[in-house]
Design a protein around this motif. Structure first.
Motif, PDB file in Angstrom:
ATOM      1  N   TYR A 101       3.824 122.804 -35.993  1.00  0.00           N
ATOM      2  CA  TYR A 101       4.497 124.057 -35.641  1.00  0.00           C
ATOM      3  C   TYR A 101       3.700 124.927 -34.657  1.00  0.00           C
ATOM      4  O   TYR A 101       4.228 125.314 -33.611  1.00  0.00           O
ATOM      5  N   PRO A 102       2.414 125.236 -34.957  1.00  0.00           N
ATOM      6  CA  PRO A 102       1.664 126.056 -33.996  1.00  0.00           C
ATOM      7  C   PRO A 102       1.518 125.376 -32.636  1.00  0.00           C
ATOM      8  O   PRO A 102       1.484 126.053 -31.604  1.00  0.00           O
ATOM      9  N   GLU A 104       3.764 123.432 -31.240  1.00  0.00           N
ATOM     10  CA  GLU A 104       5.042 123.625 -30.539  1.00  0.00           C
ATOM     11  C   GLU A 104       5.150 125.040 -29.986  1.00  0.00           C
ATOM     12  O   GLU A 104       5.744 125.267 -28.934  1.00  0.00           O
ATOM     13  N   MET A 105       4.586 125.992 -30.714  1.00  0.00           N
ATOM     14  CA  MET A 105       4.678 127.374 -30.264  1.00  0.00           C
ATOM     15  C   MET A 105       3.810 127.637 -29.048  1.00  0.00           C
ATOM     16  O   MET A 105       4.165 128.395 -28.169  1.00  0.00           O
ATOM     17  N   PHE A 106       2.634 127.051 -29.026  1.00  0.00           N
ATOM     18  CA  PHE A 106       1.646 127.463 -28.030  1.00  0.00           C
ATOM     19  C   PHE A 106       1.336 126.440 -26.954  1.00  0.00           C
ATOM     20  O   PHE A 106       0.993 126.793 -25.841  1.00  0.00           O
ATOM     21  N   ARG A 151      -3.201 122.935 -40.523  1.00  0.00           N
ATOM     22  CA  ARG A 151      -2.378 123.757 -39.642  1.00  0.00           C
ATOM     23  C   ARG A 151      -3.222 124.826 -38.954  1.00  0.00           C
ATOM     24  O   ARG A 151      -3.036 125.119 -37.775  1.00  0.00           O
TER      25      ARG A 151
ATOM     26  N   ARG B  23      11.614 131.404 -27.585  1.00  0.00           N
ATOM     27  CA  ARG B  23      11.886 129.968 -27.525  1.00  0.00           C
ATOM     28  C   ARG B  23      13.340 129.737 -27.917  1.00  0.00           C
ATOM     29  O   ARG B  23      13.661 129.731 -29.097  1.00  0.00           O
ATOM     30  N   LYS B  25      14.869 127.068 -27.850  1.00  0.00           N
ATOM     31  CA  LYS B  25      14.939 125.825 -28.624  1.00  0.00           C
ATOM     32  C   LYS B  25      14.903 126.131 -30.118  1.00  0.00           C
ATOM     33  O   LYS B  25      15.681 125.581 -30.899  1.00  0.00           O
ATOM     34  N   MET B  26      14.012 127.052 -30.488  1.00  0.00           N
ATOM     35  CA  MET B  26      13.879 127.420 -31.899  1.00  0.00           C
ATOM     36  C   MET B  26      15.137 128.130 -32.385  1.00  0.00           C
ATOM     37  O   MET B  26      15.593 127.925 -33.499  1.00  0.00           O
ATOM     38  N   MET B 123       0.928 132.863 -35.575  1.00  0.00           N
ATOM     39  CA  MET B 123       1.181 131.862 -34.538  1.00  0.00           C
ATOM     40  C   MET B 123       1.881 132.483 -33.340  1.00  0.00           C
ATOM     41  O   MET B 123       2.470 131.791 -32.513  1.00  0.00           O
ATOM     42  N   VAL B 125       4.560 134.239 -33.198  1.00  0.00           N
ATOM     43  CA  VAL B 125       6.022 134.257 -33.228  1.00  0.00           C
ATOM     44  C   VAL B 125       6.488 135.673 -33.576  1.00  0.00           C
ATOM     45  O   VAL B 125       5.910 136.301 -34.459  1.00  0.00           O
TER      46      VAL B 125
END
Ligand SMILES: Nc1ncnc2c1ncn2[C@@H]1O[C@H](COP(=O)(O)OP(=O)(O)OP(=O)(O)O)[C@@H](O)[C@H]1O
Ligand SMILES: [Mg+2]
Lengths: 254, 246
Positions: A101-102, A104-106, A151, B23, B25-26, B123, B125
């Motif tokens: 997940y992280p 994909e975010m960054f 993670r 995003r 996509k999300m 993260m 978000v």
């Protein structure tokens, strides 16, 4: 290095952090210790910026967090990993997806590279392949902690925060998790901050210890000094268990 | 907490919710799931309630207006207009405030107390946008369909009175539900229900997002979401009706 200066934080009139100042060094395990309810989690979340502090400075290698814009905070967040008190894995995602997940975010890497990296992190924390596709609710608490560590280190953080990494774990698993954090810190030269009220972890990995009592810093030192301090509150905390009382007695005899 | 500061905090949260997703996509991964969970999964309860209420409303109307001087279309007309104007929008939304409101508040509240929201923030978000926007948009989009569905089944429910009992003939009922039909009522009802959908989902998200404590507090958050959501629906119902039908 993270420097905290004169930090105050209150919630609706409940003054939780009172003028806390401390330094956390790079490449070693820094620990924040104190009783339950003393404000450790609030201090940690304030350092990361999850709580907005009322007053004070929080410097990440010179960069002062309270002065930053949201966009700068986002850049800083890429350098931060955190292990939460209750693991905080996303329950709608599998173990592997949680670690990805992280990324994909960054990161802008391809799907294959991200999967590769996630698998590397998971094997680094000794998680078996067969657990990768399970949901967080299907694995044990100790395994959840490991996934959460994986993670947290997925993006190769410069700063790692661990909120009570071994709460709810048996002594042996606790030790394994502590050592894991210690090794990762030294291996990757991370500024690691660990919240704990477990004296065993303190004795195992406490290289720089900050003792918080009722929202105030009451002592700072290392695990060798902690037995020889003349501070009533700290002594009450350290020698709360019979085991450590005995350690002290035998120390005094010899 | 005082009403003013709660309202202020609500609007500040909405300001974070209503930004373009970082995003897409999300967002598009989340959105279909919410359509399913908040919309499609509400169909059974909407169906059951609408049929039964349509049935009982027709029966009651007929039984309580037995004056032979009233025209034959009365029962069908009353049933239809009640469904169109109030039942399939306001009452349906009150019911869904219970189902969907508690669902949203407890889901987000649980994520809050288990620190999953903090984990998202770490993260980088925007957790408010990421978690709440797909829910609000999905529910507002689904609501008109639920309303139309409810209107249709409510009318079908009334029709069964003609079939299963002898108090009303299906012929008279069918004349009634077509008599003096005002299409504007449907527009009014759909618009109203979309506003209610927004209120239900955003208020529930607010209570969940600011939950603090343990499982008990998540329970409180969802109770607050349902109660306050319902009160606001009733209040806005009067306001909108005043604006649109006066
Ligand atoms: N979001 C919040 N809103 C209001 N009060 C809070 C919030 N977070 C923490 N507090 C209060 O701050 C105080 C310190 O809590 P904190 O969680 O930091 O303790 P802790 O030292 O981490 O304890 P533990 O070892 O049990 O985790 C508590 O009195 C708590 O009620
Ligand atoms: Mg804590």
């Amino acid at each position: 290095m993270i420097e905290v200066k004169n930090v105050d934080k209150s919630f609706d009139g409940n003054h939780v952090l009172k003028d806390v100042s401390a330094t956390f060094e790079t490449g070693i395990t820094n620990m924040i210790i104190g009783q339950s309810g003393s404000g450790k989690t609030v201090l940690m979340k304030s350092i990361i910026g999850l709580h907005r502090i009322d007053h004070g400075e929080i410097k990440y290698d010179g960069r002062n967090l309270p002065d930053m814009h949201m966009s700068e905070i986002r850049i800083l967040r890429k350098e931060v990993g955190m292990l939460f008190q209750g693991s905080a894995l996303f329950d709608s995602l599998s173990v592997l997806e949680n670690v990805m997940y992280p990324l994909e975010m960054f990161s802008s890497s391809t799907k294959e590279e991200m999967t590769e990296r996630a698998r590397f992190c998971l094997s680094h924390v000794n998680l078996e392949e067969k657990a990768f596709h399970l949901a967080p609710s299907e694995i044990s608490g100790g395994m959840q902690k490991r996934v959460a560590i994986a993670r947290a280190i997925a993006l190769q953080p410069k700063y790692l925060f661990c909120d009570e990494p071994n709460s709810g774990l048996d002594p042996k698993t606790s030790l394994i998790i502590d050592r894991l954090i210690y090794e990762i810190t030294h291996e990757f030269n991370i500024t690691t901050i660990i919240n704990s009220h477990d004296m065993n972890s303190v004795m195992e990995i406490g290289e720089n210890i900050i003792f918080i009592n009722n929202g105030q810093k009451a002592w700072q030192g290392n695990k060798n000094e902690i037995f020889h301090v003349n501070n009533q509150k700290l002594n009450d905390f350290v020698f709360a268990s019979n085991l450590y009382k005995k350690v002290r007695e035998s120390n005094q005899q010899s | 907490m005082s009403l003013i500061s709660t309202t202020g905090k609500y609007f500040l949260l909405m300001e974070r919710v209503f930004v373009l997703p970082d995003r897409w996509k999300m967002f598009f991964r989340q959105f279909p799931k919410e359509l399913e969970k908040l919309g499609l999964q509400s169909l059974p309860i909407v169906a059951i309630i609408s049929i039964f209420i349509g049935f009982i409303m027709t029966m009651q109307t007929k039984l309580n207006t037995s004056n032979p001087l009233l025209p034959v279309y009365t029962t069908g007309l009353v049933t239809r207009d009640t469904l169109l104007l109030e039942f399939s929008s306001t009452i349906l939304c009150l019911i869904l405030a219970g189902k969907v409101g508690s669902n949203i508040a407890s889901e987000i509240g649980t994520m809050r107390i288990t620190e999953q929201i903090d984990a998202l923030e770490i993260m980088g978000v925007n957790s408010a946008n990421y978690l709440i926007l797909p829910k609000i948009v999905a529910f507002v989009v689904m609501m008109p369909f639920l309303v139309i569905f409810s209107m249709g089944l409510g009318l079908v429910g009334g029709y069964f009175v003609g079939i299963l009992t002898s108090i009303l003939t299906t012929g008279n009922y069918l004349i009634g539900i077509q008599y003096a039909f005002v299409p504007y009522y449907i527009f009014y009802s759909l618009l109203k229900s979309m506003i209610f959908a927004f209120l239900i989902s955003s208020i529930a998200a607010y209570y969940g997002y600011y939950a603090y404590g343990g499982a008990l507090d998540v329970g409180k958050a969802s109770t607050n979401a349902v109660v306050n959501g319902s009160i606001l629906i009733l209040f806005f119902n009067i306001l909108i009706t005043k604006l649109m039908l006066n």
